[in-house]
Write an enzyme that holds these catalytic residues in place. Structure first.
Site, mmCIF file in Angstrom:
data_model
loop_
_atom_site.group_PDB
_atom_site.id
_atom_site.type_symbol
_atom_site.label_atom_id
_atom_site.label_comp_id
_atom_site.label_asym_id
_atom_site.label_seq_id
_atom_site.Cartn_x
_atom_site.Cartn_y
_atom_site.Cartn_z
ATOM 1 N N LYS A 1 1.134 -1.002 -0.454
ATOM 2 C CA LYS A 1 0.388 0.079 -0.397
ATOM 3 C C LYS A 1 0.936 1.884 0.145
ATOM 4 O O LYS A 1 0.697 2.653 -0.199
ATOM 5 C CB LYS A 1 -0.796 -0.190 1.489
ATOM 6 C CG LYS A 1 -1.789 1.185 1.358
ATOM 7 C CD LYS A 1 -2.980 0.926 2.835
ATOM 8 C CE LYS A 1 -3.638 0.134 2.195
ATOM 9 N NZ LYS A 1 -5.158 0.000 4.056
ATOM 10 N N GLU B 1 -3.955 -11.474 13.961
ATOM 11 C CA GLU B 1 -4.057 -10.099 14.124
ATOM 12 C C GLU B 1 -4.781 -9.856 14.418
ATOM 13 O O GLU B 1 -5.471 -8.448 14.611
ATOM 14 C CB GLU B 1 -3.735 -9.465 12.882
ATOM 15 C CG GLU B 1 -3.481 -9.134 12.495
ATOM 16 C CD GLU B 1 -1.848 -8.844 11.422
ATOM 17 O OE1 GLU B 1 -1.128 -8.855 11.414
ATOM 18 O OE2 GLU B 1 -3.044 -8.652 10.344
ATOM 19 N N GLU C 1 10.041 -5.513 3.588
ATOM 20 C CA GLU C 1 10.966 -7.158 3.284
ATOM 21 C C GLU C 1 9.948 -6.626 1.355
ATOM 22 O O GLU C 1 10.756 -7.203 0.915
ATOM 23 C CB GLU C 1 9.240 -8.009 4.293
ATOM 24 C CG GLU C 1 10.265 -8.054 5.139
ATOM 25 C CD GLU C 1 9.432 -7.470 6.513
ATOM 26 O OE1 GLU C 1 8.609 -7.982 7.806
ATOM 27 O OE2 GLU C 1 8.642 -6.692 6.042
ATOM 28 N N LYS D 1 9.135 -4.489 14.389
ATOM 29 C CA LYS D 1 9.467 -3.895 13.164
ATOM 30 C C LYS D 1 10.551 -2.456 14.039
ATOM 31 O O LYS D 1 11.524 -1.948 13.730
ATOM 32 C CB LYS D 1 8.919 -3.553 12.266
ATOM 33 C CG LYS D 1 8.463 -4.316 11.809
ATOM 34 C CD LYS D 1 6.697 -3.765 10.476
ATOM 35 C CE LYS D 1 5.457 -3.212 10.607
ATOM 36 N NZ LYS D 1 4.971 -3.025 10.051
ATOM 37 N N HIS E 1 -2.615 -37.640 10.828
ATOM 38 C CA HIS E 1 -1.042 -38.197 11.429
ATOM 39 C C HIS E 1 -0.301 -38.134 12.309
ATOM 40 O O HIS E 1 0.828 -38.882 12.387
ATOM 41 C CB HIS E 1 -0.943 -39.546 10.337
ATOM 42 C CG HIS E 1 -1.333 -41.061 9.520
ATOM 43 N ND1 HIS E 1 -1.553 -42.081 9.771
ATOM 44 C CD2 HIS E 1 -3.005 -39.992 9.091
ATOM 45 C CE1 HIS E 1 -2.866 -42.349 9.222
ATOM 46 N NE2 HIS E 1 -3.415 -41.590 8.163
ATOM 47 N N GLY F 1 -5.190 -5.291 5.579
ATOM 48 C CA GLY F 1 -4.557 -5.547 4.406
ATOM 49 C C GLY F 1 -5.055 -7.321 4.522
ATOM 50 O O GLY F 1 -5.301 -7.673 3.953
ATOM 51 N N ARG F 2 -5.495 -8.089 5.852
ATOM 52 C CA ARG F 2 -6.015 -8.803 5.866
ATOM 53 C C ARG F 2 -7.439 -9.602 5.312
ATOM 54 O O ARG F 2 -7.825 -10.220 5.394
ATOM 55 C CB ARG F 2 -6.323 -9.730 7.475
ATOM 56 C CG ARG F 2 -6.804 -8.863 8.358
ATOM 57 C CD ARG F 2 -6.370 -9.479 10.290
ATOM 58 N NE ARG F 2 -6.575 -8.597 10.941
ATOM 59 C CZ ARG F 2 -6.151 -7.262 11.445
ATOM 60 N NH1 ARG F 2 -5.209 -6.488 11.051
ATOM 61 N NH2 ARG F 2 -7.013 -6.658 12.204
#
Length: 558
Positions: A211, A358, A217, A519, A389, A272-273
């Site tokens: 954005k 979040e 990153e 951060k 399993h 964002g999510r």
């Protein structure tokens, strides 16, 4: 809003749990009510398939469900729901509306933020995405040597990665005619190095999803991708043919070398999510085609309408949310397992790990007070039957109660061997929820061991290990087929579940201040990693870790 623990409806629920919770027995509840499935299940009928929510294998009675729904009403869930759909700024800490529902508002009814209908802008971006997808998928969009695009690489992190990755994996059967998609998120150089090694720069298209266009990153990975690309292309002007941006920062996008015409915008009311429905979903649309992307939006819009208009007692997201409240705030459960019996949904649990944790991983209420109760659960899961399993042992016979959501399509995308694989998958799905509910009594285990011819000594030795207490709660979510429409509906159902729980807890489900501190500290530590001088400016643990890294950086390994 008053604290949850001072809410009379919540106090009533807690009192009931203290007096009767330990007496709840699922076997007994089914034995005494032969219609329990009909009383505690819900079928959502759409024109594109059906979704069955069976919540009968939960530790609830009709009285408990009434109390849970009364609690939802008393916490203002219905009013909060309207506030969200009406574009009010319910993200109070950032003074923003929360309108992922507008991104998939297929009815185009006006949704107003700050006196302006947002739908024309939403549709403008969708039209731009559609035209771009058609150019790329048809081969009209060419790379710098005239080759068509065969590979699309989405570079983003968090909401700019998890949603598109999950959906493109889930809808892989619908990707015929589309480019391959790749996702790079981690700052670990391994991620982008491994990806670039598989690509041809002449036919690769990079989507840079940020954005602000400043996410460390994402921009670091994007610069690495550009350097790799220019090793072949040489000419910086060719970047415009191979890089597009999902952003709102025109200046930074232009500075990177991307043509602003190839920038797809979204808005501050898109979290964002919750952003896969926006331009962030461009990789989805390129992979499966824009028609299928629109079907994804339509399925979510169908669920939005169900959530907004259906009475609470028949409202799938509300029922899921309040069952979660029951387990978290009365039984003390700390985790929620999401177990899709469909390999295409192998990223579904990871997606809602972010979506839920979040959103509701908060200990401060909207008024700034510290909560005195539990909030969001730890969400986790893997596809069936793999999980059987791995970790089902603990769900069946461990000391923790873990509420589980089991999901499965009735129809498979791959009916190989006359549907044998899917029949086995369905049988395992059905068996697990029955086993978790019923368990195996001491007497049943004894008879089983006797039938196996065990000696009295072996029988007594094995017997306690063969007993299953059962009484483990599950939801079964069964749908006709995993299509774009149904996937959209399922995602929206869980989004709204998370919203309802946030309202009940009186927390802001739409900020994420918890990601900021790490951060900030990383920016301080990064320059301290240069050189060989010991660092002493932190606590002894952090100093020790930094100094060990410095010592080992040049270590020779045989």
């Amino acid at each position: 809003m008053a604290a949850l623990t001072r809410n009379p409806q919540f106090q009533k629920l807690q009192q009931w749990h203290r007096e009767h919770g330990s007496e709840l027995n699922l076997r007994h509840l089914f034995d005494t009510d032969k219609e329990r499935f009909n009383h505690f299940s819900l079928t959502l009928n759409t024109n594109h398939g059906h979704i069955l929510l069976d919540y009968s294998k939960n530790l609830v009675t009709e009285e408990v469900m009434h109390m849970l729904l009364d609690l939802a009403k008393s916490r203002g869930v219905e009013a909060a729901r309207e506030s969200m759909f009406n574009g009010e700024k319910i993200n109070s800490t950032e003074d923003r509306a929360v309108l992922h529902v507008a991104l998939r508002n297929r009815s185009n009814t006006p949704i107003v933020v700050d006196g302006k209908d947002v739908m024309p802008e939403v549709n403008k971006v969708l039209d731009k995405m559609k035209a771009f997808c058609q150019r790329v998928r048809s081969g009209d969009w060419k790379g710098y040597t005239g080759k068509t695009i065969t590979d699309v690489i989405n570079i983003g992190i968090g909401g700019s990665d998890l949603g598109p990755l999950m959906v493109t994996e889930a809808l892989k059967p619908y990707s015929s005619g589309g480019p391959r998609v790749w996702f790079v998120s981690n700052i670990d150089g391994t991620h982008i190095a491994k990806t670039l090694a598989c690509l041809n720069p002449e036919s690769s298209l990079f989507i840079i999803a940020s954005k602000t266009f400043t996410t460390q990153e994402t921009i670091t990975n994007a610069e690495t991708a550009k350097d790799w690309f220019l090793l072949s292309a040489k000419d910086p002007s060719t970047v415009a043919k191979h890089f597009v941006a999902l952003s709102t920062n025109t200046a930074k996008v232009k500075e990177f070398g991307i043509d602003p015409q190839n920038m797809f915008e979204f808005w501050d009311w898109v979290g964002g999510r919750y952003s896969l429905w926006s331009a962030i979903g461009l990789s989805i649309a390129l992979h499966v085609g824009f028609d299928n992307f629109e079907q994804l939006l339509s399925g979510a819009h169908w669920m939005d309408q169900h959530f907004r208009t259906t009475p609470l007692e028949k409202n799938a997201p509300v029922l899921l949310a309040m069952l979660g409240i029951w387990y978290i705030n009365c039984f003390g459960c700390e985790t929620q397992a999401v177990l899709p019996y469909d390999q295409y949904l192998h990223r579904f649990a990871a997606y809602f790990q972010q979506g839920d944790m979040e959103s509701n991983g908060k200990y401060i209420t909207k008024s700034g007070a510290r909560v005195d109760h539990q909030t969001g659960p730890i969400v986790w899961g893997e596809p069936g039957t793999n999980g059987q399993h791995a970790f089902y042992q603990l769900i069946h016979q461990g000391t923790k109660m873990i509420p589980c959501d089991f999901l499965i399509p009735v129809q498979t995308q791959h009916p190989i061997r006359k549907g044998l694989h899917h029949k086995i998958l369905l049988a395992n799905f059905l068996a697990q929820t029955e086993a978790l509910m019923k368990g195996k009594s001491t007497e049943e285990a004894r008879k089983e061991l006797q039938a196996a011819g065990k000696s009295p000594e072996d029988l007594m030795k094995l017997l306690p290990h063969k007993v299953f207490e059962g009484n483990r709660p599950t939801n079964s979510i069964v749908f006709t087929k995993l299509t774009p429409f149904i996937l959209g509906a399922l995602i929206a159902m869980y989004e709204h579940k998370i919203f309802v729980q946030g309202v009940v807890w009186d927390i802001n489900s739409f900020d994420q201040w918890g990601v900021e501190l790490g951060k900030q500290l990383a920016k301080k530590i990064e320059p301290e990693l240069d050189g060989s001088s010991p660092v002493t400016s932190h606590d002894s643990s952090t100093n020790g870790l930094i100094n060990f890294i410095k010592q080992q950086r040049e270590a020779k390994i045989q």
